[in-house]
Design a protein around this motif. Structure first.
Motif, mmCIF file in Angstrom:
data_model
loop_
_atom_site.group_PDB
_atom_site.id
_atom_site.type_symbol
_atom_site.label_atom_id
_atom_site.label_comp_id
_atom_site.label_asym_id
_atom_site.label_seq_id
_atom_site.Cartn_x
_atom_site.Cartn_y
_atom_site.Cartn_z
ATOM 1 N N GLY A 1 36.957 44.970 42.053
ATOM 2 C CA GLY A 1 36.879 45.951 43.087
ATOM 3 C C GLY A 1 36.899 47.558 42.372
ATOM 4 O O GLY A 1 36.750 48.397 43.075
ATOM 5 N N TRP B 1 40.992 34.711 43.168
ATOM 6 C CA TRP B 1 41.580 36.298 43.531
ATOM 7 C C TRP B 1 40.538 37.039 42.936
ATOM 8 O O TRP B 1 39.937 37.883 43.762
ATOM 9 N N ASN C 1 36.989 37.170 45.067
ATOM 10 C CA ASN C 1 37.278 37.915 46.545
ATOM 11 C C ASN C 1 37.636 39.527 46.373
ATOM 12 O O ASN C 1 36.712 40.167 47.228
ATOM 13 N N GLU C 2 38.117 39.575 45.187
ATOM 14 C CA GLU C 2 38.300 41.161 45.153
ATOM 15 C C GLU C 2 37.082 41.905 44.699
ATOM 16 O O GLU C 2 36.882 43.147 44.690
ATOM 17 N N SER C 3 36.256 41.025 44.008
ATOM 18 C CA SER C 3 35.080 41.886 43.564
ATOM 19 C C SER C 3 33.978 42.385 44.441
ATOM 20 O O SER C 3 33.165 43.061 43.942
ATOM 21 N N LYS C 4 33.864 41.801 45.715
ATOM 22 C CA LYS C 4 33.084 42.086 46.662
ATOM 23 C C LYS C 4 31.627 41.549 46.414
ATOM 24 O O LYS C 4 30.727 42.089 47.184
#
Length: 237
Positions: free
Chosen positions: A106, A159, A162-165
């Motif tokens: 992110g 996790w 998901n946070e990497s976009k």
């Protein structure tokens, strides 16, 4: 062991880590910040990366689909076991490297090729595990469920993804289904693995095709009763 198994394993192990190795050479400038023009505007480095990622996902999915019809159950189990072991080895190394470098998903899209390489390995191997556990659930669960260390690595990997976009559309759906399938998150009330029945049908069809076809011969039933003989030959009444 199936005589083709060693070469097949080699090919799949290459697929596990090929995205970053193959595409970095031809797209380094694009991923470092060169903006590409399309019909509507400009693509950012992360948009370009998403495009490359989705292209590689097609190749990974095709590879996993081919396992569903490879050999018999024992050969598929052996192949998946080797793949999962290699997959978590690469995923674990990516986790260690990214943690040591202090990269958080992110954050600004990494221009550093070394960081980006480890990021790619995490993203693609988490996705490929999702393909395996959803399309070959019985085999993959049998291999994965016993290893608590893999559970921890995968939890971190989900996790990170998901946070990497980076995961969008079908890839995001895959991530959600996989996390529920292996109980990383509580299953939704209407959760179902959409590929499980499809896999069972393929298994059944393959089993039926492999069954030896019995040749049915009509047996003549002898009728019980008196026989008349003559001229050296018998006539059944």
């Amino acid at each position: 062991m199936h005589r083709l198994l060693p070469s097949v394993v080699f090919v799949f192990c290459l697929i596990i880590g090929s995205f970053s190795a193959d595409n970095e050479k031809s797209n380094t400038e694009d991923l470092q910040g060169k903006e590409l023009k399309d019909g509507e505007g400009k693509l950012s480095p992360i948009d370009m990366y998403r495009s490359l990622f989705e292209k590689h996902r097609v190749m990974q999915l095709d590879a996993v689909k081919s396992i569903q019809t490879f050999g018999d159950y024992a050969q598929r189990h052996q192949l998946v076991k080797i793949m999962v072991q290699q997959l978590f080895k690469v995923l674990g190394e990516g986790k260690v490297n990214l943690t040591e470098w202090g990269y958080m998903p992110g954050d600004e899209f990494p221009a550093n090729t070394t960081i980006r390489d480890s990021m790619s390995k995490v993203l693609e191997n988490v996705a490929m595990f999702g393909d395996l556990v959803l399309r070959l659930p019985d085999i993959t669960h049998d291999i994965f469920d016993k290893n608590k260390e893999w559970h921890l690595i995968l939890g971190w990997g989900v996790w990170f993804c998901n946070e990497s976009k980076i995961f969008q559309g079908n890839s995001a759906k895959l991530l959600s289904l996989m996390a529920q399938e292996v109980n990383l998150v509580p299953k939704e009330e209407n959760y179902v693995n959409p590929f499980k029945n499809e896999n069972m049908v393929k298994e059944q069809m393959k089993f039926m095709d492999s069954k030896p076809k019995s040749k049915s011969k009509k047996k003549k039933e002898r009728k019980k009763g008196p026989r008349l003989s003559g001229g050296g030959h018998h006539t059944e009444l």
